[in-house]
Each structure stands twice: as C-alpha cells, then as structure tokens.
Design a protein around this motif. Structure first.
Motif, short mmCIF file in Angstrom:
data_model
loop_
_atom_site.label_atom_id
_atom_site.label_comp_id
_atom_site.label_asym_id
_atom_site.label_seq_id
_atom_site.Cartn_x
_atom_site.Cartn_y
_atom_site.Cartn_z
N LEU A 25 22.13 2.67 -32.60
CA LEU A 25 21.61 1.32 -32.86
C LEU A 25 21.16 0.66 -31.56
N VAL A 26 21.98 0.76 -30.54
CA VAL A 26 21.61 0.18 -29.24
C VAL A 26 20.36 0.84 -28.69
N ALA A 27 20.25 2.16 -28.87
CA ALA A 27 19.08 2.88 -28.36
C ALA A 27 17.80 2.41 -29.02
N VAL A 28 17.86 2.14 -30.34
CA VAL A 28 16.66 1.67 -31.05
C VAL A 28 16.23 0.31 -30.51
N ILE A 29 17.18 -0.58 -30.31
CA ILE A 29 16.84 -1.94 -29.85
C ILE A 29 16.43 -1.93 -28.38
N HIS A 30 17.01 -1.03 -27.62
CA HIS A 30 16.76 -0.99 -26.18
C HIS A 30 15.49 -0.24 -25.84
N HIS A 31 14.89 0.43 -26.81
CA HIS A 31 13.71 1.26 -26.55
C HIS A 31 12.57 0.40 -26.00
N LYS A 32 12.04 0.75 -24.83
CA LYS A 32 11.04 -0.06 -24.14
C LYS A 32 9.63 0.53 -24.16
N GLU A 33 9.51 1.77 -24.54
CA GLU A 33 8.18 2.39 -24.54
C GLU A 33 7.34 1.83 -25.68
N ARG A 34 6.05 2.13 -25.62
CA ARG A 34 5.15 1.66 -26.66
C ARG A 34 5.57 2.26 -28.00
N LEU A 35 5.70 1.44 -29.03
CA LEU A 35 6.22 1.88 -30.31
C LEU A 35 5.09 2.24 -31.27
N VAL A 36 5.29 3.31 -32.02
CA VAL A 36 4.37 3.62 -33.11
C VAL A 36 4.81 2.83 -34.33
N ALA A 37 4.02 2.92 -35.40
CA ALA A 37 4.28 2.09 -36.58
C ALA A 37 5.67 2.34 -37.17
N GLU A 63 8.35 3.38 -35.67
CA GLU A 63 9.37 2.85 -34.77
C GLU A 63 9.45 1.33 -34.86
N VAL A 64 8.30 0.69 -35.05
CA VAL A 64 8.28 -0.76 -35.22
C VAL A 64 9.05 -1.13 -36.49
N ALA A 65 8.79 -0.38 -37.57
CA ALA A 65 9.46 -0.66 -38.83
C ALA A 65 10.97 -0.47 -38.71
N LEU A 66 11.38 0.58 -38.00
CA LEU A 66 12.80 0.82 -37.80
C LEU A 66 13.43 -0.30 -36.97
N LEU A 67 12.73 -0.75 -35.92
CA LEU A 67 13.25 -1.82 -35.06
C LEU A 67 13.43 -3.11 -35.86
N VAL A 68 12.43 -3.44 -36.69
CA VAL A 68 12.54 -4.64 -37.51
C VAL A 68 13.73 -4.54 -38.46
N THR A 69 13.88 -3.38 -39.07
CA THR A 69 14.99 -3.17 -40.00
C THR A 69 16.34 -3.31 -39.30
N CYS A 70 16.46 -2.74 -38.12
CA CYS A 70 17.72 -2.81 -37.38
C CYS A 70 18.03 -4.25 -36.95
N LEU A 71 17.02 -4.97 -36.50
CA LEU A 71 17.24 -6.37 -36.10
C LEU A 71 17.71 -7.21 -37.28
N LYS A 72 17.09 -6.96 -38.44
CA LYS A 72 17.51 -7.72 -39.63
C LYS A 72 18.93 -7.33 -40.05
N ALA A 73 19.26 -6.05 -39.89
CA ALA A 73 20.61 -5.60 -40.24
C ALA A 73 21.64 -6.23 -39.32
N VAL A 74 21.33 -6.29 -38.02
CA VAL A 74 22.25 -6.93 -37.08
C VAL A 74 22.39 -8.42 -37.40
N THR A 75 21.29 -9.05 -37.83
CA THR A 75 21.35 -10.47 -38.21
C THR A 75 22.37 -10.70 -39.31
N GLY A 76 22.40 -9.77 -40.27
CA GLY A 76 23.36 -9.90 -41.36
C GLY A 76 24.78 -9.54 -40.98
N ALA A 77 24.95 -8.98 -39.78
CA ALA A 77 26.28 -8.53 -39.36
C ALA A 77 26.78 -9.25 -38.12
#
Length: 623
Positions: free
Chosen positions: A38-50, A52-66
C-alpha cells in the motif's frame, strides 16, 4: 488473511477497503506485507499509466475510509508517503481523492491537522527542487500550465475551507504555517509570486478575518527584506557639486557602458538597463508590490480598505518606519491612501504627525516627519487645506521648542527640531505657491511663526541641508511671503560644519521616502497621483522674480481642494493610459528638480559643496 497482489488487482472496492483496514491493524502487530505494498503504491513517483492512476485513486479512497485505523507512530511511512505527494504531479482524479483523504485525516485526529495544513500550504507553489522547478517555470508560461495552476489552487483553497469547517481552530494554526513556509527572497520569482498570490487569496477569502492580519504583516516583512537587499550604492556615486534640488539624471553619469565619456546625462534607457538588468531582487519586489497594489484595490472595491489599511498602518510603524534603507515598500501606503484620501490618507498623516510631536524615539520621530513631509509634498490627492493643517502642527511644535530651549546651534542635541524645520521648508518648496493662492491659507501660513523659528539662535538655516534652504529662500523671495532679514539667505548657501553634521553622507536625516519610484511595474499605480518637482517648477519657472497673482496660481493648482497639475509641455496627459515602459520613462523625466536662477547661480557654485552619495529614494530630493 491473504495478501492481494497490488500490481494486478482483482478485488472490488469494498474488498480493498477491508484489506486496507486489516493491513493497518496487522502492521501494528508487525505483519507488514500488504501494508508495504500500500505504501509503495502511494509513494510511487514515476509517471503513471492509466491502470496505475486507477489503482492509486482506489487506494487513496480506501485509506480515506480507514483513517480511524491509522496510528501516527506505527504508520509513519504511510503518512510520510501521503504528505509527500504534490497535487501538481497528478491529474484531477488523484487530486480529488487526495484532498478528500486530507479532510478525513484532519477531522479524525488533531495530531494530523498541522500536517494536512502544511501539505496544502506547500502546494501554494509547484515542487521547487530541481529539476522539477525548471519544468514548472516553463509550464506556467503555457495555457496548459495555467490550467493546471487553477486546478491545483482551487482545490487547495476549497480544502483549507473544508478543514476549517470541521476543525474550527485550524485557521489559527494555519496563519503560523503560512508565515513559516513563506519562501525566502532567493526563491525563483515565479514561485514567490505564486505563494504571495495564495496568501492574498486567503486574506480576501472566508478565513481572512482570522488570518488576514498575520498575512499582511508577513507580506510587508518580506517586501522590506527584498527592499533592503537592493544595493543602490553600486549604482550611484558621490557628487560634491550639486544641491538637493539640482539633482538631475546626470548624477548617474558614467554608470552605463554605452554613454559617451563626455556625456552629462545618463539616458533613461541606460538607467533602466543599469538598474533592472540582472537585478532579480528588484524585479521580485516590483512584482510583489504590484500584487499588493491589486489586492488593496480589490479591498477598496469591496468596501474593506479601511480595515486592511489599519493593519498595514500598524505594520508600517513596526517595520517600514524603522527600516533605514527602505526605498520602495512605503509606496504600498501611498497607493492605499490615494484610493481613500479622506479616511486612509488622513489617518496616515495624523499617525505620522503624532509620532513626531509625541514620540519618544528621536530617530523614529525624525523618520516620521520625513515621511509626513514627503507625503504632503508628493501626494496630489491631499487637499491643500489638510497640508496646511498638518504643517501647522509641525511648525507649532518647532515654535514651542524654540521657546523652551536656550542655547546656540547644536545639530546632535536638537536633531528632532532640525528635522521638523527641514521638513517644513521641504513641504513649502512644493506647496507654498498653492497655499498662498488661497487667501485663508495664506493668512494661516503667515501666522505660523516660521520667521521666528528660522531666526532663533538654534539657526536651523545653517544646519538644514543647503539645497532645501536655498530653494525655500528663493521661493520666499519670489513670492514675498515672509519678511525675512537680509542676512537670512547667507545662512543656507554655505555647507557649514553644522549642516554636514546634520545631513552628511548616508545620514538617516537625509531621508525623504516618497522620492520618485524607479520600479517599472509599480510606476503606473503611483504616477497618476504623484507630484513631480518639474510639475511644481512649471508654475514659477517663468516668473523671473516678479511673482504671480493669486488668481493665476489658484487656476494652475485647481483651488483649495486638490492639485490640478498643469501640462509640462510634453503634450502628455497625466491620466493617460500608456504602456509600463512609457510610464516608467516618464517618471524618470520627472526626477529633474529645482530651477536654476541666474541671480543665485554664482553663489551656489561658490558655496554649495553638499555631499550627495544619494540613493534615488533617499536622494536630497528627500530629507
């Protein structure tokens, strides 16, 4: 619990929410498998493909709920990854998910409030570390960069407001963060300008009542820091042959490579090039002052100028008034006064005269009377009746001082008195003709006991700067205002040891702060309401010692309630809307001071040897 593969997610949003909560709980027990992914997904700094963007958004929303499961000690790497994100690096989907998470964090635990606020304030500017800084500097010059700026900053400010709604005390914590995170004077101009834009947006927004005063004070402090960094001494040189009102552009002779060696005048273009070419500090100050002017203008239009001006006035007394080498920041006060002369303009002058009359610190009193004199002389919008009232207060103090003090000339012991006398003569050099054009004010001027002050054994005419004394006495003679003894003119023509002790090079008491402003962009805000010496000169330049009728002068100056400056022969209207460069050039034209009088010329050349290592805003056109 099985650990899902974050690189190839095959689970629903609700499943991911549960996995995130379980991962956070497990990390506390030492099981970091899914937590690290989870930390690796959020910490990823390289240019994201579509994907990876979707995964990042999903993870951020999941952390918001937790957020209730997050522990500031055990989940430090996750929090560091979140607060290390920059809105400038992502698209709108990630931005929205991130700011939603920040609001949830701030509302869940007071420990996160400052971290959330600081992250948002950091996003006032793009990432400033290389190589990102250069990329964003170029991006912001393009339409897509400006669109990105709007996307980011709109979210920053709406999120700050959302956090303030759920944490009512957050604005009080925000003001310290904004002040502490303010870029230093060496930051790239584009970035520091953007930061100040956001500061002023806060001041004018919903939280302005809570953070506005701190923001304005911090801004003035930064302006002063930039101001004093501008090294005029590198531009100007000593000239021991000119009086205060004879300072022309030729005083800059020899400071531009393309000027001929025998030239007596530095062209406007050369002065501009000399001052601005590579002078990054001056350019930053110019841009920030324009932002400040525009904000003050918007405050005036919204009916809150007086409220803002009271804060600026407090800051002025603490910062600008006491700054030895302030050259331009004070024009913030001048511009604000020009927008509301009746309230702000009179408030400013009254504060200055009160400091001079009742203050305890001699240097501050001298500075205050210099500011007052410069303001009354230069502000076209100040009614001549108010000029007379303020001048009367200064003269009355000087007169009472004379009555209560025995002894002979002593520049050090009586420096506040001499500063008051010098300020009085300076104002009258600019305003005497305007005052005597109004019978009531002429009578008031004659009752001010100026003759008694100048004839006192303290001998102010031998102490004050010779060029001011010379010009004052010249106007007295031309206009036949006072019945001065025949010996009076000789007092001012010789730069005695006393005038050197009081004036001299680099002296605080040579300071008249509202000398012509040499900042390019600022000029268009100041010029329409500014009195240049050549404007005043034009009203008596052709008198040839014979004087002018009160009716003629009244017509030239527009009567008692304002200053209508006659055309100077250039054919230019002073309210004309011209380009910045043209307006700046025009300002430089108006730096030419004091007419020459053949009857005084020979005596001036024989006697006046005034040191004039003068900065343009502390020139002998100044106190």
């Amino acid at each position: 619990m099985g650990v899902p593969d974050m690189d190839e997610p095959s689970f629903t949003d609700s499943e991911l929410d549960n996995h995130v909560k379980n991962a956070l709980r497990a990390a506390i027990q030492g099981d970091n498998g899914f937590y690290n992914q989870l930390v690796a997904v959020i910490h990823h700094k390289e240019r994201l493909v579509a994907e990876e963007v979707a995964l990042l958004v999903t993870c951020l929303k999941a952390v918001t709920g937790a957020v209730s499961c997050i522990n500031i000690v055990h989940h430090g790497t996750l929090l560091a990854a979140i607060f290390g994100m920059s809105l400038w690096n992502y698209g709108t989907d990630v931005m929205d998910a991130l700011v939603e998470l920040l609001v949830s964090l701030a509302s869940s635990n007071g420990e996160y409030v400052d971290l959330c606020l600081e992250m948002l304030v950091v996003n006032f500017m793009p990432p400033s570390a290389p190589p990102a800084a250069s990329y964003f500097v170029e991006l912001l010059k393009q339409p897509r960069g400006l669109a990105k700026k709007t996307q980011v900053l709109d979210r920053v400010h709406s999120t700050l407001k959302d956090i303030a709604n759920v944490v009512p005390l957050s604005p009080l914590r925000l003001e310290k963060i904004v002040r502490d995170r303010m870029p230093n004077i060496y930051t790239k101009e584009a970035f520091i300008v953007m930061y100040v834009e956001n500061m002023l947006r806060l001041e004018g927004g919903a939280m302005g009542e809570l953070v506005g005063s701190t923001i304005l004070v911090s801004l003035v402090d930064r302006l002063i820091e930039l101001d004093v960094e501008i090294a005029w001494d590198e531009i100007l040189q000593d000239d021991f042959h000119k009086g205060m009102f004879d300072m022309e552009l030729e005083d800059f002779e020899g400071h531009a490579d393309h000027i001929e060696p025998d030239s007596n005048e530095l062209t406007r273009e050369a002065l501009i090039q000399r001052f601005f070419c590579g002078n990054l500090v001056a350019e930053k100050l110019d841009s920030l002052m324009v932002l400040t002017f525009e904000h003050i203008k918007s405050c005036s239009e919204s009916g809150r100028l007086v409220q803002v001006f009271e804060i600026l006035l407090q800051s002025f007394q603490k910062t600008i008034l006491t700054a030895y080498k302030a050259k331009f920041t004070q024009f913030v006060m001048f511009y604000a006064c020009s927008l509301d002369p009746e309230n702000c303009g009179k408030m400013f002058a009254n504060v200055l005269v009160n400091i001079f009359v009742s203050g305890l610190n001699p240097e501050w009193r001298m500075s205050a009377v210099a500011y007052l004199a410069s303001y009354l002389a230069r502000a076209k919008f100040v009614p001549i009746s108010f000029v007379a009232a303020m001048l009367d207060s200064v003269v009355n103090w000087c007169f009472l001082y004379c009555k209560n003090v025995d002894g002979d000339i002593n520049p050090k012991s009586h420096k506040v008195f001499y500063a008051g006398c010098q300020a009085t003569m300076y104002v009258l050099c600019f305003r005497m003709r305007q005052m005597i054009a109004v019978p009531r004010l002429k009578s008031q001027l004659l009752l001010m006991r100026i003759e008694d002050i100048l004839g006192h054994p303290l001998k102010p005419l031998q102490v004050c700067l010779p060029s001011i004394v010379e010009e004052f006495l010249r106007l007295v003679k031309v206009n036949r205002v006072f019945s001065l003894p025949q010996s009076f003119p000789d007092y001012g023509l010789l730069e005695s040891e006393h005038s050197r002790a009081f004036g001299g090079m680099e002296r605080f008491d040579m300071f008249f702060p509202f000398d012509p402003c040499l900042l390019r962009k600022c000029d268009r805000y100041i010029r329409p309401n500014y009195v240049y010496w050549s404007m005043v000169r034009s009203t008596y330049d052709e008198d040839d010692g014979e004087g002018t009728s009160d009716e003629d002068v009244a017509e030239a100056y527009g009567g008692e309630n304002g200053m209508s400056i006659p055309d100077d022969g250039s054919g230019r209207s002073y309210d004309e809307d011209n380009s910045d460069a043209d307006e700046f050039d025009y300002s430089l034209d108006k730096m030419s001071i004091t007419p020459r009088d053949s009857r005084f010329e020979s005596r001036i050349h024989r006697f006046v040897q005034m040191p004039s290592k003068i900065r343009p805003s502390t020139s002998p056109e100044s106190l």
